[in-house]
Motif scaffolding. Structure first.
Motif, mmCIF file in Angstrom:
data_model
loop_
_atom_site.group_PDB
_atom_site.id
_atom_site.type_symbol
_atom_site.label_atom_id
_atom_site.label_comp_id
_atom_site.label_asym_id
_atom_site.label_seq_id
_atom_site.Cartn_x
_atom_site.Cartn_y
_atom_site.Cartn_z
ATOM 1 N N ILE A 172 -4.108 6.227 -7.255
ATOM 2 C CA ILE A 172 -2.849 6.229 -8.005
ATOM 3 C C ILE A 172 -3.061 6.866 -9.376
ATOM 4 N N ILE A 173 -4.147 6.511 -10.019
ATOM 5 C CA ILE A 173 -4.466 7.102 -11.325
ATOM 6 C C ILE A 173 -4.653 8.608 -11.189
ATOM 7 N N ALA A 174 -5.346 9.038 -10.127
ATOM 8 C CA ALA A 174 -5.581 10.475 -9.915
ATOM 9 C C ALA A 174 -4.267 11.206 -9.681
ATOM 10 N N ALA A 175 -3.377 10.604 -8.916
ATOM 11 C CA ALA A 175 -2.084 11.236 -8.661
ATOM 12 C C ALA A 175 -1.265 11.327 -9.936
ATOM 13 N N ARG A 176 -1.350 10.296 -10.775
ATOM 14 C CA ARG A 176 -0.602 10.310 -12.033
ATOM 15 C C ARG A 176 -1.153 11.373 -12.981
ATOM 16 N N VAL A 177 -2.488 11.476 -13.028
ATOM 17 C CA VAL A 177 -3.117 12.471 -13.900
ATOM 18 C C VAL A 177 -2.799 13.892 -13.439
ATOM 19 N N SER A 178 -2.656 14.073 -12.121
ATOM 20 C CA SER A 178 -2.377 15.413 -11.588
ATOM 21 C C SER A 178 -0.948 15.862 -11.832
ATOM 22 N N GLY A 179 -0.131 14.976 -12.415
ATOM 23 C CA GLY A 179 1.224 15.365 -12.778
ATOM 24 C C GLY A 179 2.295 14.913 -11.804
ATOM 25 N N THR A 180 1.964 14.041 -10.860
ATOM 26 C CA THR A 180 2.964 13.528 -9.911
ATOM 27 C C THR A 180 4.001 12.708 -10.662
ATOM 28 N N SER A 181 5.273 12.934 -10.375
ATOM 29 C CA SER A 181 6.350 12.211 -11.059
ATOM 30 C C SER A 181 6.330 10.741 -10.663
ATOM 31 N N PRO A 182 6.795 9.848 -11.552
ATOM 32 C CA PRO A 182 6.811 8.413 -11.210
ATOM 33 C C PRO A 182 7.582 8.116 -9.928
ATOM 34 N N PHE A 183 8.731 8.786 -9.721
ATOM 35 C CA PHE A 183 9.524 8.531 -8.523
ATOM 36 C C PHE A 183 8.748 8.902 -7.262
ATOM 37 N N ARG A 184 8.130 10.076 -7.295
ATOM 38 C CA ARG A 184 7.353 10.512 -6.136
ATOM 39 C C ARG A 184 6.120 9.627 -5.939
ATOM 40 N N LEU A 185 5.531 9.195 -7.024
ATOM 41 C CA LEU A 185 4.353 8.338 -6.949
ATOM 42 C C LEU A 185 4.697 7.006 -6.280
ATOM 43 N N ILE A 186 5.849 6.456 -6.652
ATOM 44 C CA ILE A 186 6.258 5.167 -6.092
ATOM 45 C C ILE A 186 6.653 5.303 -4.623
ATOM 46 N N THR A 187 7.443 6.326 -4.300
ATOM 47 C CA THR A 187 7.957 6.472 -2.937
ATOM 48 C C THR A 187 6.913 6.976 -1.951
ATOM 49 N N ARG A 188 5.968 7.801 -2.412
ATOM 50 C CA ARG A 188 4.996 8.415 -1.506
ATOM 51 C C ARG A 188 3.655 7.676 -1.462
ATOM 52 N N HIS A 189 3.293 6.978 -2.518
ATOM 53 C CA HIS A 189 1.962 6.374 -2.584
ATOM 54 C C HIS A 189 1.993 4.848 -2.665
ATOM 55 N N ILE A 190 2.943 4.300 -3.417
ATOM 56 C CA ILE A 190 2.939 2.850 -3.644
ATOM 57 C C ILE A 190 3.680 2.105 -2.528
ATOM 58 N N ILE A 191 4.930 2.476 -2.268
ATOM 59 C CA ILE A 191 5.724 1.752 -1.275
ATOM 60 C C ILE A 191 5.086 1.749 0.112
ATOM 61 N N PRO A 192 4.554 2.869 0.629
ATOM 62 C CA PRO A 192 3.893 2.812 1.952
ATOM 63 C C PRO A 192 2.753 1.797 2.019
ATOM 64 N N ASN A 193 2.056 1.578 0.908
ATOM 65 C CA ASN A 193 0.965 0.605 0.895
ATOM 66 C C ASN A 193 1.469 -0.833 0.777
ATOM 67 N N LEU A 194 2.761 -1.000 0.456
ATOM 68 C CA LEU A 194 3.341 -2.340 0.383
ATOM 69 C C LEU A 194 3.833 -2.834 1.746
ATOM 70 N N LEU A 195 4.060 -1.904 2.672
ATOM 71 C CA LEU A 195 4.733 -2.243 3.922
ATOM 72 C C LEU A 195 4.040 -3.326 4.739
ATOM 73 N N PRO A 196 2.708 -3.319 4.921
ATOM 74 C CA PRO A 196 2.091 -4.394 5.713
ATOM 75 C C PRO A 196 2.356 -5.788 5.153
ATOM 76 N N SER A 197 2.231 -5.937 3.838
ATOM 77 C CA SER A 197 2.494 -7.240 3.216
ATOM 78 C C SER A 197 3.973 -7.599 3.299
ATOM 79 N N LEU A 198 4.840 -6.606 3.097
ATOM 80 C CA LEU A 198 6.280 -6.869 3.151
ATOM 81 C C LEU A 198 6.728 -7.240 4.560
ATOM 82 N N LEU A 199 6.098 -6.652 5.587
ATOM 83 C CA LEU A 199 6.445 -6.995 6.961
ATOM 84 C C LEU A 199 6.176 -8.466 7.245
ATOM 85 N N THR A 200 5.043 -8.954 6.760
ATOM 86 C CA THR A 200 4.701 -10.365 6.940
ATOM 87 C C THR A 200 5.693 -11.263 6.215
ATOM 88 N N VAL A 201 5.981 -10.919 4.963
ATOM 89 C CA VAL A 201 6.898 -11.726 4.157
ATOM 90 C C VAL A 201 8.291 -11.748 4.765
#
Length: 285
Positions: A172-201
Motif C-alpha cells: 500500500i505504501i509503495a502504491a501510494r508513493v508511486s502516485g496512485t490516487s486515494p480512490f484507486r488505492l482504496i477500490t483496487r488494493h484495500i477493499i479487495p483485501n477486506l472481502l474475506p473478513s467482510l464475508l464472514t461478518v
C-alpha cells in the motif's frame, strides 16, 4: 497421530459447511418459490377454518383467522430474508464509505468519525432502533431505516480498523508513493483485501438482523399484519400459546434453524475469528 486428527477435523468441517450451505439454499429456494409451493393465499381469511389442525389441505394447520400457516411461513421467508439482506447490504455500503474514509485519512478525520460512532455505540442498538421507530412510526420501512442507522456504525468501526492496518502494509505504501490516487488505492488494493473478513461478518450479521427484525415485528413496530413475517406470526399466535402452541413454535423453529445455520457457516468461514469477535463486541447490541 496429530496430522490424522487434523485431517479428520478438516474433512468433518467441510462436510458440515456443505450441509449448512445446502440447508440454507433450500430455505432460500423455498422462499423464492413460495408462489408455487404455497397451497393457499397467505392473507386469505376464512373464519370457518380458524385454528384448524394440520391436514392434507392445511399441512401446518391454520391460525386464528383461518389463514394457512405453511403458506404464511413460505411467504414470510421472502419477507424476512429480503429485509435482512437489504439492511445488511445498506449497512455494509455505508460502513465501507465511512470506515475507508476514517481509516485511510487518519488524524482528525478518523478521531471525529470514531467519536461519533462511540456516541451511537454507547446505546444498545435495539433500544435506539425502538426509539427511532417510535418517533417515525411503525412499519417495515421505518424499521429498516432505523436498523441501518444504528447498525452501520458497527461496520464502519470494524472496517476502519482493517483499513488502518492495511494502510501500513508495504504494498500500500509503495502504491501510494508511486502516485496512485486515494480512490484507486482504496477500490483496487484495500477493499479487495477486506472481502474475506467482510464475508464472514456479513454471514453472521444476517442472523442477528433476522432476530432484530423478528423482535421488532413481535412487539408491533416492524412488519405489520396481514403481511406474513416470522416475528409477526409469533406475535399473532402468542394469545393461543396454551391451546395451540404450534402457532408460535413453528415460526420460532424456523428462525432458530436459519440463525443457527448462518452462525455455523459464519464461524467456519472465519479464519480470523478474533476479528469477528471484535466486531461483535464493538458496542452494546
Amino acid at each position: 497421530m496429530g496430522s490424522v486428527r487434523n485431517l479428520l477435523w478438516a474433512a468433518g468441517r467441510k462436510r458440515l459447511m456443505a450441509v449448512c450451505v445446502l440447508l440454507l439454499s433450500a430455505i432460500v429456494l423455498a422462499g423464492l418459490c413460495a408462489p408455487f409451493l404455497a397451497p393457499h393465499d397467505p392473507e386469505f381469511v376464512d373464519l370457518t377454518n380458524k385454528l384448524a389442525d394440520p391436514s392434507t389441505e392445511f399441512p401446518l394447520g391454520t391460525d386464528q383467522l383461518g389463514r394457512c400457516v405453511l403458506s404464511r411461513l413460505l411467504y414470510g421467508t421472502q419477507v424476512s430474508l429480503s429485509l435482512a439482506l437489504l439492511i445488511v447490504g445498506s449497512c455494509l455500503l455505508i460502513g465501507l464509505v465511512i470506515g475507508c474514509l476514517a481509516g485511510y485519512a487518519g488524524g482528525k478525520t478518523d478521531s471525529l468519525v470514531m467519536r461519533c460512532c462511540d456516541a451511537i455505540l454507547a446505546i444498545p442498538s435495539l433500544i435506539l432502533a425502538i426509539s427511532l421507530i417510535a418517533i417515525w412510526g411503525a412499519g417495515w420501512k421505518q424499521m429498516a431505516i432505523a436498523l441501518v442507522v444504528v447498525q452501520s456504525v458497527y461496520y464502519a468501526r470494524f472496517i476502519r480498523g482493517l483499513v488502518s492496518n492495511l494502510r501500513q502494509q508495504t504494498y500500500i505504501i509503495a502504491a501510494r508513493v508511486s502516485g496512485t490516487s486515494p480512490f484507486r488505492l482504496i477500490t483496487r488494493h484495500i477493499i479487495p483485501n477486506l472481502l474475506p473478513s467482510l464475508l464472514t461478518v456479513v454471514t453472521l450479521e444476517i442472523g442477528w438482523v433476522i432476530m432484530d427484525i423478528s423482535a421488532l415485528s413481535f412487539i408491533g413496530l416492524g412488519v405489520q399484519s396481514p403481511t406474513p413475517e416470522w416475528g409477526a406470526m409469533i406475535n399473532e399466535g402468542k394469545s393461543f400459546i396454551r391451546s395451540h402452541p404450534r402457532l408460535i413454535l413453528t415460526p420460532g423453529f424456523v428462525i432458530f434453524c436459519v440463525v443457527a445455520l448462518l452462525n455455523l457457516l459464519g464461524e467456519m468461514l472465519g479464519e480470523k475469528k478474533g476479528m469477528v469477535k471484535s466486531f461483535r463486541k464493538g458496542g452494546a447490541r
